[in-house]
Design a protein around this motif. Structure first.
Motif, PDB file in Angstrom:
ATOM      1  N   GLY A 182      -4.456 -22.312  15.390  1.00  0.00           N
ATOM      2  CA  GLY A 182      -4.938 -22.648  14.882  1.00  0.00           C
ATOM      3  C   GLY A 182      -5.983 -21.364  13.898  1.00  0.00           C
ATOM      4  O   GLY A 182      -5.695 -20.379  13.938  1.00  0.00           O
ATOM      5  N   PRO A 183      -6.375 -21.753  13.166  1.00  0.00           N
ATOM      6  CA  PRO A 183      -6.701 -20.654  11.488  1.00  0.00           C
ATOM      7  C   PRO A 183      -7.740 -19.607  12.809  1.00  0.00           C
ATOM      8  O   PRO A 183      -8.992 -20.187  13.606  1.00  0.00           O
ATOM      9  CB  PRO A 183      -7.424 -21.523  10.795  1.00  0.00           C
ATOM     10  CG  PRO A 183      -8.119 -22.367  11.852  1.00  0.00           C
ATOM     11  CD  PRO A 183      -7.224 -23.384  12.800  1.00  0.00           C
ATOM     12  N   HIS A 184      -7.882 -18.473  12.234  1.00  0.00           N
ATOM     13  CA  HIS A 184      -8.960 -17.805  12.134  1.00  0.00           C
ATOM     14  C   HIS A 184     -10.196 -17.984  11.389  1.00  0.00           C
ATOM     15  O   HIS A 184     -10.676 -18.300  10.440  1.00  0.00           O
ATOM     16  CB  HIS A 184      -8.462 -16.382  11.827  1.00  0.00           C
ATOM     17  CG  HIS A 184      -9.488 -15.050  11.969  1.00  0.00           C
ATOM     18  ND1 HIS A 184     -10.079 -14.281  10.556  1.00  0.00           N
ATOM     19  CD2 HIS A 184     -10.513 -14.949  12.981  1.00  0.00           C
ATOM     20  CE1 HIS A 184     -11.132 -13.576  11.229  1.00  0.00           C
ATOM     21  NE2 HIS A 184     -11.641 -13.500  12.389  1.00  0.00           N
ATOM     22  N   VAL A 185     -11.152 -18.425  11.891  1.00  0.00           N
ATOM     23  CA  VAL A 185     -13.025 -18.792  11.746  1.00  0.00           C
ATOM     24  C   VAL A 185     -13.912 -17.666  11.961  1.00  0.00           C
ATOM     25  O   VAL A 185     -13.999 -17.449  13.439  1.00  0.00           O
ATOM     26  CB  VAL A 185     -12.823 -20.239  12.151  1.00  0.00           C
ATOM     27  CG1 VAL A 185     -14.209 -20.587  11.493  1.00  0.00           C
ATOM     28  CG2 VAL A 185     -12.088 -20.959  11.811  1.00  0.00           C
ATOM     29  N   VAL A 186     -14.612 -17.591  11.231  1.00  0.00           N
ATOM     30  CA  VAL A 186     -16.102 -16.640  11.214  1.00  0.00           C
ATOM     31  C   VAL A 186     -17.041 -17.287  11.142  1.00  0.00           C
ATOM     32  O   VAL A 186     -16.739 -18.004  10.138  1.00  0.00           O
ATOM     33  CB  VAL A 186     -15.655 -15.579  10.532  1.00  0.00           C
ATOM     34  CG1 VAL A 186     -16.782 -15.174  11.565  1.00  0.00           C
ATOM     35  CG2 VAL A 186     -14.884 -14.627  11.583  1.00  0.00           C
ATOM     36  N   GLU A 187     -17.632 -17.950  12.095  1.00  0.00           N
ATOM     37  CA  GLU A 187     -19.217 -18.602  11.742  1.00  0.00           C
ATOM     38  C   GLU A 187     -20.399 -17.702  12.148  1.00  0.00           C
ATOM     39  O   GLU A 187     -20.102 -16.308  13.242  1.00  0.00           O
ATOM     40  CB  GLU A 187     -19.240 -19.312  12.539  1.00  0.00           C
ATOM     41  CG  GLU A 187     -18.136 -20.459  12.738  1.00  0.00           C
ATOM     42  CD  GLU A 187     -18.052 -21.616  13.383  1.00  0.00           C
ATOM     43  OE1 GLU A 187     -19.542 -21.839  13.645  1.00  0.00           O
ATOM     44  OE2 GLU A 187     -18.342 -22.924  13.865  1.00  0.00           O
ATOM     45  N   GLN A 188     -21.611 -17.283  11.322  1.00  0.00           N
ATOM     46  CA  GLN A 188     -22.825 -16.795  11.046  1.00  0.00           C
ATOM     47  C   GLN A 188     -23.384 -17.345  10.825  1.00  0.00           C
ATOM     48  O   GLN A 188     -23.359 -18.141   9.899  1.00  0.00           O
ATOM     49  CB  GLN A 188     -22.535 -15.612  10.110  1.00  0.00           C
ATOM     50  CG  GLN A 188     -22.474 -14.989   9.500  1.00  0.00           C
ATOM     51  CD  GLN A 188     -21.869 -13.776   8.072  1.00  0.00           C
ATOM     52  OE1 GLN A 188     -20.472 -13.586   8.123  1.00  0.00           O
ATOM     53  NE2 GLN A 188     -22.472 -12.849   8.859  1.00  0.00           N
ATOM     54  N   GLY A 189     -24.934 -16.814  11.775  1.00  0.00           N
ATOM     55  CA  GLY A 189     -26.062 -17.247  10.961  1.00  0.00           C
ATOM     56  C   GLY A 189     -26.287 -19.300  11.329  1.00  0.00           C
ATOM     57  O   GLY A 189     -25.939 -19.503  12.160  1.00  0.00           O
ATOM     58  N   SER A 190     -27.800 -19.348  10.742  1.00  0.00           N
ATOM     59  CA  SER A 190     -28.309 -20.336  10.832  1.00  0.00           C
ATOM     60  C   SER A 190     -28.671 -21.101  10.201  1.00  0.00           C
ATOM     61  O   SER A 190     -29.478 -20.864   9.204  1.00  0.00           O
ATOM     62  CB  SER A 190     -28.951 -20.861  12.377  1.00  0.00           C
ATOM     63  OG  SER A 190     -30.383 -19.896  11.978  1.00  0.00           O
ATOM     64  N   GLY A 191     -29.013 -22.715   9.948  1.00  0.00           N
ATOM     65  CA  GLY A 191     -29.217 -23.415   8.822  1.00  0.00           C
ATOM     66  C   GLY A 191     -28.515 -23.865   7.696  1.00  0.00           C
ATOM     67  O   GLY A 191     -27.220 -24.678   8.312  1.00  0.00           O
ATOM     68  N   PRO A 192     -28.486 -24.209   6.719  1.00  0.00           N
ATOM     69  CA  PRO A 192     -27.514 -24.940   5.633  1.00  0.00           C
ATOM     70  C   PRO A 192     -25.639 -24.729   6.099  1.00  0.00           C
ATOM     71  O   PRO A 192     -25.772 -24.285   5.655  1.00  0.00           O
ATOM     72  CB  PRO A 192     -28.572 -25.639   4.452  1.00  0.00           C
ATOM     73  CG  PRO A 192     -29.638 -25.405   4.641  1.00  0.00           C
ATOM     74  CD  PRO A 192     -29.543 -24.234   6.254  1.00  0.00           C
ATOM     75  N   ALA A 193     -25.369 -25.204   6.113  1.00  0.00           N
ATOM     76  CA  ALA A 193     -24.041 -24.827   6.408  1.00  0.00           C
ATOM     77  C   ALA A 193     -22.457 -24.919   4.774  1.00  0.00           C
ATOM     78  O   ALA A 193     -22.922 -25.398   3.361  1.00  0.00           O
ATOM     79  CB  ALA A 193     -23.016 -25.377   6.624  1.00  0.00           C
ATOM     80  N   VAL A 194     -22.514 -23.394   4.816  1.00  0.00           N
ATOM     81  CA  VAL A 194     -21.592 -22.938   3.593  1.00  0.00           C
ATOM     82  C   VAL A 194     -20.756 -21.978   3.372  1.00  0.00           C
ATOM     83  O   VAL A 194     -20.416 -21.789   5.008  1.00  0.00           O
ATOM     84  CB  VAL A 194     -22.589 -21.574   3.118  1.00  0.00           C
ATOM     85  CG1 VAL A 194     -21.770 -20.737   1.807  1.00  0.00           C
ATOM     86  CG2 VAL A 194     -23.800 -22.155   2.173  1.00  0.00           C
ATOM     87  N   PRO A 244      -3.428 -20.795   6.552  1.00  0.00           N
ATOM     88  CA  PRO A 244      -2.103 -20.048   8.012  1.00  0.00           C
ATOM     89  C   PRO A 244      -1.580 -18.884   7.581  1.00  0.00           C
ATOM     90  O   PRO A 244      -1.616 -18.558   5.997  1.00  0.00           O
ATOM     91  CB  PRO A 244      -1.134 -21.137   7.223  1.00  0.00           C
ATOM     92  CG  PRO A 244      -2.541 -22.591   7.384  1.00  0.00           C
ATOM     93  CD  PRO A 244      -3.564 -21.309   6.491  1.00  0.00           C
ATOM     94  N   GLY A 245      -1.121 -17.994   8.140  1.00  0.00           N
ATOM     95  CA  GLY A 245      -0.399 -16.691   7.437  1.00  0.00           C
ATOM     96  C   GLY A 245      -1.615 -15.131   6.766  1.00  0.00           C
ATOM     97  O   GLY A 245      -0.799 -14.714   7.163  1.00  0.00           O
ATOM     98  N   LEU A 246      -2.762 -16.089   6.305  1.00  0.00           N
ATOM     99  CA  LEU A 246      -3.353 -15.032   6.255  1.00  0.00           C
ATOM    100  C   LEU A 246      -4.381 -14.359   6.833  1.00  0.00           C
ATOM    101  O   LEU A 246      -4.710 -14.720   7.891  1.00  0.00           O
ATOM    102  CB  LEU A 246      -4.413 -15.159   5.039  1.00  0.00           C
ATOM    103  CG  LEU A 246      -3.369 -15.903   3.558  1.00  0.00           C
ATOM    104  CD1 LEU A 246      -3.969 -16.657   2.280  1.00  0.00           C
ATOM    105  CD2 LEU A 246      -2.952 -14.281   2.967  1.00  0.00           C
ATOM    106  N   GLY A 247      -4.656 -13.366   6.504  1.00  0.00           N
ATOM    107  CA  GLY A 247      -5.759 -12.347   7.515  1.00  0.00           C
ATOM    108  C   GLY A 247      -5.205 -12.295   8.908  1.00  0.00           C
ATOM    109  O   GLY A 247      -3.841 -11.808   9.381  1.00  0.00           O
ATOM    110  N   LEU A 248      -6.148 -12.754  10.398  1.00  0.00           N
ATOM    111  CA  LEU A 248      -5.830 -13.457  11.357  1.00  0.00           C
ATOM    112  C   LEU A 248      -5.224 -14.453  12.170  1.00  0.00           C
ATOM    113  O   LEU A 248      -5.215 -14.858  13.369  1.00  0.00           O
ATOM    114  CB  LEU A 248      -7.052 -12.939  11.600  1.00  0.00           C
ATOM    115  CG  LEU A 248      -7.603 -11.665  12.374  1.00  0.00           C
ATOM    116  CD1 LEU A 248      -8.599 -10.987  12.637  1.00  0.00           C
ATOM    117  CD2 LEU A 248      -6.265 -10.517  12.502  1.00  0.00           C
ATOM    118  N   SER A 249      -5.181 -14.881  10.852  1.00  0.00           N
ATOM    119  CA  SER A 249      -4.469 -16.646  11.130  1.00  0.00           C
ATOM    120  C   SER A 249      -2.821 -16.417  11.342  1.00  0.00           C
ATOM    121  O   SER A 249      -2.153 -16.444  10.630  1.00  0.00           O
ATOM    122  CB  SER A 249      -4.705 -17.325  10.249  1.00  0.00           C
ATOM    123  OG  SER A 249      -6.201 -18.060  10.063  1.00  0.00           O
TER     124      SER A 249
END
Length: 474
Positions: A230-242, A274-279
């Protein structure tokens, strides 16, 4: 790639064994006391044939190493084997002047640079192949590989002893080359057996610090350079989704400044394709609909809506997402969008694109990325690479794959524009100061607002506040 590498090693073994026929075509070379490389000496009748054979054997060996799929902690062995191949190739380019041991007159006059270079690369190639065989045997824990390695080492020692004693060098040298050829065939058979083992998805772990960007990460493979997942996903903060989708070839950390500013009042989601960054890599080539599906999977569940921020060619993915999933979208922010190309994709580009994910997992792609990746990234973006992702071969292959898929994605987007209307959502296009450019036309077609920023191609580096303001404006 396993099959290709195995065929290359078998070819190297066959070409490196051309000396077997040379025993009959070049009788002046002593079979007991003469080097095998004397068959390719300049004064021998079949010199060109055996020089070409040596050069092809070396190239095939190096090419085989480049095509071997990457396995962690095996790199010293394959590197040594690649060095042996390149030295063997050099030995074919710089032959002996004469039969050094078989001809008593050889060496009485001054020898050429090629003669001395051949003797040196021969010693270095022997050391390299022994080192490679030993390291890989230790990693494989194979008794057969260790047996062939020890036999090769014994034949090498006997060659040295025969050289010191002045007798028997030819027999020991021929035995040494025979064992190396058999070991190459054995390595090819191991690769063919490994080709039948299916790749398992890469295990996941939670990353912290710079490795996952600000706020930590979810879905980071333990080694993103091998396997799929699966992809590398980074989440931070809270509130409306961006939801942020980066430009072609870009990674999550390019958005660190923007994400940190938005996280004060929003839940910011970044990811690597896929293939980019840490994915990890993907077994398929990039497509517009696959990227739309990825955005839909990362978007929040209904009835919550998401603001999508896209950069460069990722603006195509964002627009397609808006047309296919209009109820999921709250706002669209397009940064320096690219104009869809009108030329059709060539079949050769599609064929190469199908091979690129596999090529990205090879030692050859890793070596290319280590040499050119960081410098190319800094030249194109002006930004550092804190996690070293552009030193990975999979990233180089993924960047090339996305570039080759541009025409097909553009064609899909043009068809989608005819089939699906654009929803009535706010659109902000951040473009350059040029009039009549792609950004201005896109803003007009989508009924959005155009914000002109000088140097928008590097807006993340020079004007990150423009993106933050575009997301925050109501």
């Amino acid at each position: 790639m396993y099959v290709f590498a195995a065929c290359a090693f078998i070819l190297a073994a066959v070409m490196g064994s051309a000396w077997v026929t040379g025993q009959f075509t070049t009788p002046l070379v002593d079979r007991i006391d003469g080097y095998v490389s004397e068959l390719a000496a300049r004064d021998q009748p079949w010199t060109r044939l055996f020089r070409v054979s040596d050069a092809l054997a070396g190239l095939a060996c190096a090419l085989g190493v480049a095509a071997v799929p990457r396995v962690p902690r095996e790199w010293p062995g394959w590197l040594a084997l690649a060095v042996c191949g390149l030295l063997t190739f050099a030995g074919g380019l710089f032959p002996l002047d004469c039969a050094a041991l078989s001809d008593p007159l050889c060496g009485r006059a001054d020898t050429s640079f090629a003669h001395r270079a051949h003797l040196l690369v021969g010693v270095l190639a022997t050391a390299a192949v022994l080192a490679g065989m030993a390291v890989l045997s230790a990693r494989w824990r194979s008794r057969v590989s260790w047996l062939l390695t020890l036999l090769t080492l014994a034949a090498t020692l006997l060659t040295g002893a025969g050289l010191a004693a002045g007798h028997g060098v030819g027999l020991a040298h021929r035995a040494q080359l025979a064992f190396v050829a058999v070991w190459l065939v054995y390595a090819a058979m191991r690769l063919l057996v490994a080709d039948g083992v299916e790749d398992e998805p890469a295990p996941m772990r939670v990353a912290t610090g710079r490795e996952g960007g600000v706020g930590g990460a979810k879905g980071v493979p333990s080694d993103p350079t091998v396997g799929y997942g699966g992809p590398h996903v980074v989440e931070q903060g809270s509130g409306p989704a961006v939801l942020i989708t980066a430009a072609s070839g870009a990674a999550w950390f390019h958005w660190d400044v923007v994400a940190q500013a938005l996280a004060a009042h929003h839940r910011v989601v970044r990811f690597d394709r896929p293939g980019l960054g840490l994915s990890p890599r993907s077994p398929g080539r990039p497509t517009l609909y696959a990227e739309v599906a990825r955005l839909a999977a990362l978007a929040p569940d209904h009835p919550e809506q998401v603001t999508v921020v896209a950069h460069g060619t990722a603006c195509w993915h964002a627009e397609a997402f808006a047309r296919l999933h209009p109820l999921c979208l709250a706002k669209l922010v397009l940064v320096a969008p690219c104009c869809p190309v009108s030329r059709p994709s060539r079949p050769v580009a599609r064929s190469v694109g199908r091979w690129l994910p596999a090529l990205g997992g090879t030692w050859g792609a890793t070596a290319l990325a280590r040499v050119a990746g960081p410098a190319a990234h800094r030249l194109l973006t002006g930004l550092p690479d804190p996690s070293g992702v552009y030193r990975m071969g999979k990233v180089t292959a993924a960047v090339a794959g996305e570039w080759l898929a541009r025409r097909d994605m553009a064609a899909d987007l043009r068809r989608l524009r005819l089939e699906k209307p654009f929803p009535p959502v706010p659109v902000i296009v951040i473009g350059t100061g040029e009039w009549g450019g792609c950004g201005e036309r896109l803003a007009r077609d989508l009924g959005g607002t155009l914000v002109r920023v000088p140097g928008a191609r590097r807006v993340l580096h020079h004007h990150p506040d423009a993106v933050v303001e575009a997301v925050a404006v109501r």
